[in-house]
Design a protein around this motif. Structure first.
Motif, mmCIF file in Angstrom:
data_model
loop_
_atom_site.group_PDB
_atom_site.id
_atom_site.type_symbol
_atom_site.label_atom_id
_atom_site.label_comp_id
_atom_site.label_asym_id
_atom_site.label_seq_id
_atom_site.Cartn_x
_atom_site.Cartn_y
_atom_site.Cartn_z
ATOM 1 N N VAL A 76 92.212 67.558 33.356
ATOM 2 C CA VAL A 76 93.582 67.803 34.339
ATOM 3 C C VAL A 76 95.133 66.673 34.018
ATOM 4 C CG1 VAL A 76 93.015 66.623 36.635
ATOM 5 C CG2 VAL A 76 91.632 67.922 36.267
ATOM 6 N N GLU A 77 96.098 67.561 34.046
ATOM 7 C CA GLU A 77 97.275 66.639 34.037
ATOM 8 C C GLU A 77 97.978 67.105 36.060
ATOM 9 O OE1 GLU A 77 100.793 66.175 30.653
ATOM 10 O OE2 GLU A 77 99.028 67.292 30.806
ATOM 11 N N ASN A 85 99.477 74.178 24.611
ATOM 12 C CA ASN A 85 98.488 72.991 23.737
ATOM 13 C C ASN A 85 97.090 72.552 24.078
ATOM 14 O OD1 ASN A 85 100.950 73.454 22.466
ATOM 15 N ND2 ASN A 85 101.203 71.083 23.181
ATOM 16 N N GLU A 86 96.505 72.114 24.965
ATOM 17 C CA GLU A 86 95.329 71.634 25.399
ATOM 18 C C GLU A 86 94.432 73.476 25.959
ATOM 19 O OE1 GLU A 86 94.654 69.475 26.123
ATOM 20 O OE2 GLU A 86 96.202 68.110 25.559
ATOM 21 N N SER A 87 95.282 74.236 26.343
ATOM 22 C CA SER A 87 94.304 75.167 25.968
ATOM 23 C C SER A 87 93.425 75.687 25.013
ATOM 24 C CB SER A 87 94.799 76.383 26.622
ATOM 25 O OG SER A 87 93.978 78.141 26.453
ATOM 26 N N ARG A 88 94.361 75.115 23.757
ATOM 27 C CA ARG A 88 93.880 75.599 22.064
ATOM 28 C C ARG A 88 93.176 74.896 21.799
ATOM 29 N NH1 ARG A 88 98.387 79.023 23.680
ATOM 30 N NH2 ARG A 88 98.875 80.365 22.004
ATOM 31 N N GLN A 125 100.371 71.016 38.914
ATOM 32 C CA GLN A 125 99.382 70.078 38.149
ATOM 33 C C GLN A 125 99.014 71.998 37.350
ATOM 34 O OE1 GLN A 125 95.158 70.420 40.576
ATOM 35 N NE2 GLN A 125 95.077 67.708 39.815
ATOM 36 N N ASN A 126 97.838 70.913 35.856
ATOM 37 C CA ASN A 126 97.574 71.621 34.975
ATOM 38 C C ASN A 126 96.027 71.081 35.006
ATOM 39 O OD1 ASN A 126 99.379 72.872 34.269
ATOM 40 N ND2 ASN A 126 100.208 71.230 32.251
ATOM 41 N N TYR A 127 95.177 71.915 35.329
ATOM 42 C CA TYR A 127 93.460 72.197 35.013
ATOM 43 C C TYR A 127 92.570 72.785 34.874
ATOM 44 C CZ TYR A 127 92.534 74.402 39.025
ATOM 45 O OH TYR A 127 92.583 75.557 40.142
ATOM 46 N N GLU A 128 91.663 72.013 33.998
ATOM 47 C CA GLU A 128 90.485 73.081 33.467
ATOM 48 C C GLU A 128 89.949 73.840 33.708
ATOM 49 O OE1 GLU A 128 87.629 72.886 29.691
ATOM 50 O OE2 GLU A 128 88.596 71.100 30.224
ATOM 51 N N GLN A 129 89.296 75.091 33.926
ATOM 52 C CA GLN A 129 88.929 75.884 34.765
ATOM 53 C C GLN A 129 87.256 76.007 34.442
ATOM 54 O OE1 GLN A 129 91.246 78.668 37.398
ATOM 55 N NE2 GLN A 129 91.176 78.983 35.470
ATOM 56 N N ILE A 148 104.326 73.969 30.612
ATOM 57 C CA ILE A 148 103.797 74.985 30.415
ATOM 58 C C ILE A 148 103.148 74.755 28.511
ATOM 59 C CG2 ILE A 148 103.865 77.498 29.727
ATOM 60 C CD1 ILE A 148 104.142 76.849 32.711
ATOM 61 N N VAL A 149 104.327 74.079 27.806
ATOM 62 C CA VAL A 149 103.910 73.888 26.428
ATOM 63 C C VAL A 149 102.328 72.800 26.453
ATOM 64 C CG1 VAL A 149 104.793 72.499 25.397
ATOM 65 C CG2 VAL A 149 105.996 74.368 26.276
ATOM 66 N N SER A 150 102.296 72.191 27.421
ATOM 67 C CA SER A 150 101.478 70.827 27.637
ATOM 68 C C SER A 150 99.892 71.840 28.186
ATOM 69 C CB SER A 150 101.206 69.677 28.523
ATOM 70 O OG SER A 150 99.815 69.617 29.250
#
Length: 294
Positions: free
Chosen positions: A73-74, A228-231, A92-96, A223-225
C-alpha cells in the motif's frame, strides 16, 4: 474396432496394431523427444473457470486509505490544498490480494487436473506445456486452460510426482545436457490498483506540465512505483515456489486496464520452469547426418 486388413505390408500392420495417440508437439520436438528416450503418450489438458469481482471506480469523495488488508500500500497526498470539490485530494496504490489468490486457485486447479490426466496414462512428465487464460463471459468469469504432451521415460522407474515443463525438443535436450531435470512449471500474478492523485491525473491527461520542474519530460512517479511493485511481488511469489531450485526460461508479461479516468489496474505475470541439478555437465552425442550433399 475395425479389424486390420490382411493385404497391408508388415510394417503397416505393426503400426496399426499398436494403436494411436495424440500429441501437441511439432515434428522436430517429437523427434527430439524420441532421441532423448521420451515416449509420447498423449495430449493432456486441464480446465478451470473462476469468477471474481474487480471493484469499479471509487467516487472522488470516498477516502480509500483503508487500502488492502495485507500487502503493498502506498498513499499520495495532494500538495495543493483544497482547490475545488472535484479536485483529487488523495491518491493510492494498493495490492489486490483477492485477485492474486483467485488467479492462483484457478491456475492450480487447471494444472492439477492436467497432471491427474497425465497420471492416468502412466506418464512420468508433461512437456511442451501451453497455458492460457481469457474471459469466458462479461460477468467476471475467467477460464484457465493448460495442455501439454504426456511422456514416459523409457527404462526408468515412475517418479513420485509427475513433472512438467514449458520446454520441448532441443530446448529440453539442452537442459538435460547441462545436468538439470525439469521439476514443474511455476507461474504467478501480481495485481496493483492505482487510484491517481491529482498530479498523476494531470500528467496522464497530458496537461501536467505546470506541475513539473521540467516542462518537456516528467516521470509519473505513482505509475512507475505501481509497475515496479507489481513486478517485484510477482517475482517474490515465484521465488517462494522454487524451494531452492533454479528458474529457467522466465517470461514476464504485463497488463494495464483502465476502469475510469485515473483508475487503473496493473497486473504482472511471471512464468518459468523450475529445474533441479542432478548431474554435472554432460554433452550430448553428436547428431547423425541424415542428408548428404555429395
Amino acid at each position: 474396432m475395425t479389424p486390420t486388413p490382411s493385404d497391408l505390408p508388415e510394417a503397416a500392420k505393426r503400426r496399426l496394431s499398436q494403436g494411436a495417440f495424440t500429441s501437441g508437439l511439432s515434428v522436430s520436438d517429437f523427434a527430439a523427444c524420441l532421441e532423448m528416450g521420451l515416449e509420447p503418450l498423449g495430449l493432456v489438458q486441464g480446465f478451470c473457470a473462476m469468477q471474481w469481482t474487480t471493484f469499479g471506480s471509487f467516487g472522488r469523495g470516498v477516502t480509500p486509505f483503508a487500502g488492502s488488508s495485507s500487502g503493498y500500500v502506498e498513499n499520495y497526498q495532494c500538495p495543493h490544498g483544497m482547490i475545488s470539490s472535484e479536485h483529487r485530494m488523495w491518491g493510492q496504490n494498493y495490492e489486490q490480494t483477492w485477485i492474486e489468490n483467485s488467479w492462483r486457485d484457478g491456475f492450480n486447479s487447471a494444472y492439477s487436473r492436467m497432471l491427474e490426466e497425465a497420471g492416468t496414462l502412466g506418464a512420468h512428465g508433461v512437456v511442451g506445456l501451453i497455458d492460457s487464460e481469457g474471459p469466458l463471459s462479461d460477468v467476471g468469469v475467467v477460464e484457465f486452460h493448460l495442455s501439454g504432451t504426456a511422456v514416459r521415460v523409457l527404462d526408468a522407474p515412475a517418479p513420485h510426482h509427475v513433472w512438467s515443463t514449458y520446454l520441448a525438443g532441443q530446448r529440453l535436450a539442452k537442459i538435460f545436457e547441462a545436468g538439470y531435470a525439469p521439476v514443474s512449471v511455476v507461474s504467478s500474478v501480481a495485481s496493483v490498483r492505482v487510484l491517481s492523485s491529482c498530479i498523476t491525473e494531470y500528467l496522464m491527461g497530458g496537461t501536467g506540465a505546470m506541475w513539473s520542474v521540467n516542462a518537456e519530460t516528467t516521470e509519473i512517479e505513482q505509475i512507475v512505483s505501481a509497475q515496479n511493485e507489481s513486478r517485484a511481488i510477482a517475482r517474490s511469489f515465484v521465488r517462494a515456489q522454487l524451494h531452492g531450485d533454479a528458474l529457467h526460461g522466465a517470461s514476464m508479461t504485463g497488463l494495464t486496464r483502465e476502469f475510469a479516468q485515473g483508475d487503473l489496474e496493473i497486473q504482472s505475470r511471471l512464468s518459468g520452469n523450475r529445474i533441479r541439478r542432478f548431474k554435472d555437465f554432460d554433452p550430448l552425442t553428436a547428431p547423425r547426418p541424415t542428408v548428404r550433399l555429395s
